[in-house]
Write an enzyme that holds these catalytic residues in place. Structure first.
Site: not given
Ligand SMILES: *Cc1c(COP(=O)(O)O)cnc(C)c1O
Length: 421
Positions: A239, A275, A278, A318, A346-347
């Site tokens: 995240g 995890e 991005r 978004y 076409c949008e």
């Molecule tokens: C989407 C997601 C991530 C990765 O999020 P990023 O913003 O790309 O770092 C990690 N863990 C879980 C469970 C997710 O759903």
């Protein structure tokens, strides 16, 4: 920082001039930089050292096998959310011990696949899922290692479609109910509790929500240990946000994020898993597109590109901003003029940017969308029967097509006309 820079007036990916790739593969295409992927992965491993840790790349942000192979060979683990992503991780050579399985709706088939193939842990998101997983594990004579994803009810202060840590979101179990859910998990025959999981959202541009969430996880760790659970691992999710504009946005750095992790949960003696998606892949990729037409409308000029919302959906989905830059560097002092940058679909939603200042452009010019590595190619579709665009990986002075553009024949062959028609 990334490796897409102008050299002698031409935008390069590492040491490769983008017009050379365009001449070989055609436009539009995605282009990724191995050096940037490497750098971003190492930022996290360095930020977490010396804590025992595993950086699990969130495959959903960019799932090409070549990218996974590269990160896996650096030592990365993988965070998967489907059978397909699990199989991608394995096909890229990542061993099961380095794969965590997240996601709110894992099916029994997916559980079976991962249990048979090898898995580090399941991040369980609900009680029905937990019971199903126990049953599947028992039927295979296996024990499934699990964390339970808790929802800490914090406001991630990000776009509503990618906030996941508030009580109204579908993810995880309310942290207030964690003790009873862990008690049930410990009593189920097919499960072994190994830790706690949390993930509060994506594109977070402040550290405070992480801090709130991780403090709650630290307190819960102590509580659950006192209840007799072996909490050995903390999966702290992904995240961390990236800068999508060069100027005014400065999200927290991985080093500060690492320091925060050490400060909030470092004393617990747990192995730390994160995890990130991005932050590893986002600025490691661009999308290169060609101007089809410049159309002078009433009071505005349209730059009609050969890329569209089906290739990069983030702006229309978004309202996301991507910097768009000419591949041939404008001469110093060139005046910018506003363009509405659009695709051919076409949008009306097929609009990348409105009134975007760019140097005067003409038919045939190349532009690059920056920060398009994450949630770009993976979210693409063939809407309007536009073939999925190719992906190219650059390393130093060479490049390879890592997913080819399908031919129209291939696309048409996927449909079947029943013989009774
Ligand atoms: C989407 C997601 C991530 C990765 O999020 P990023 O913003 O790309 O770092 C990690 N863990 C879980 C469970 C997710 O759903």
């Amino acid at each position: 920082m990334d490796h897409f820079l102008y050299r002698d007036g031409i935008l390069h990916a590492e040491d490769v001039a983008l017009p050379d790739i365009a001449a070989t593969v055609g436009t539009p295409f995605y282009c990724y930089s191995t050096a940037t992927l490497t750098r971003h992965y190492h930022l996290f491993t360095e930020a977490l050292s010396p804590l025992p840790h595993l950086v699990c790349f969130a495959i959903k942000s960019l799932s090409n096998l070549a990218v996974l192979k590269h990160l896996g060979s650096l030592g990365a683990g993988m965070d998967v959310v489907s059978a397909g992503e699990y199989l991608r991780a394995r096909a890229a050579g990542v061993p099961g011990e380095r794969i965590v399985f997240s996601g709110v709706g894992k099916t029994r088939e997916e559980m079976r696949l991962a249990l048979e193939g090898g898995i580090r842990q399941f991040n369980v998101e609900s009680e029905p899922e937990m019971r199903a997983l126990s049953e599947v594990a028992v039927s295979l004579g296996k024990i499934a290692p699990i964390t339970i994803r808790v929802n800490p009810d914090v406001d991630a202060k990000t776009h509503e479609k990618i906030a996941t840590g508030k009580s109204e979101n579908k993810f995880g179990i309310p942290i207030a109910r964690a003790r009873e859910v862990y008690a049930e998990a410990a009593a189920l025959p097919g499960l072994r509790v190994v830790g706690i999981d949390v993930h509060i959202g994506s594109q977070l541009t402040e550290l405070a929500p992480f801090e709130q969430a991780y403090r709650k996880v630290a307190a819960l760790t102590e509580t659950l240990r006192a209840d007799g659970h072996a909490i050995e691992r903390l999966d702290l999710g992904g995240g961390l946000g990236i800068p999508y504009t060069r100027s005014n946005e400065a999200p927290p750095l991985p080093t500060d994020y690492g320091a925060l992790i050490k400060r909030t949960v470092g004393h617990l003696g747990c192995e730390i898993e994160i995890e990130p998606g991005r932050l590893i892949s986002g600025n490691a990729g661009i999308l290169v597109s060609r101007v089809i037409y410049v159309k002078h409308g009433e009071g505005r000029d349209f730059l009609i590109l050969d890329a569209a919302m089906n290739d990069l959906v983030r702006p229309s989905m978004y309202g996301a901003h991507h910097d768009i830059v000419p591949v041939i560097e404008p001469a110093a002092g060139t005046e910018a003029q506003p363009y509405d940058v659009v695709g051919p679909v076409c949008e009306t939603g097929d609009t990348f940017a409105k009134g975007r200042p760019l140097p005067a452009m003409v038919e045939g010019d190349l532009v690059a969308f920056r920060s398009a590595g994450a949630y770009g190619a993976v979210m693409a579709s063939e809407y309007n029967s536009r073939p999925l665009i190719p992906e190219v990986l650059v390393k130093g002075d060479h490049f390879a097509v890592i997913r080819a553009r399908p031919t129209f024949d291939e696309i048409l062959r996927r449909d079947t006309i029943p013989e009774w028609l």
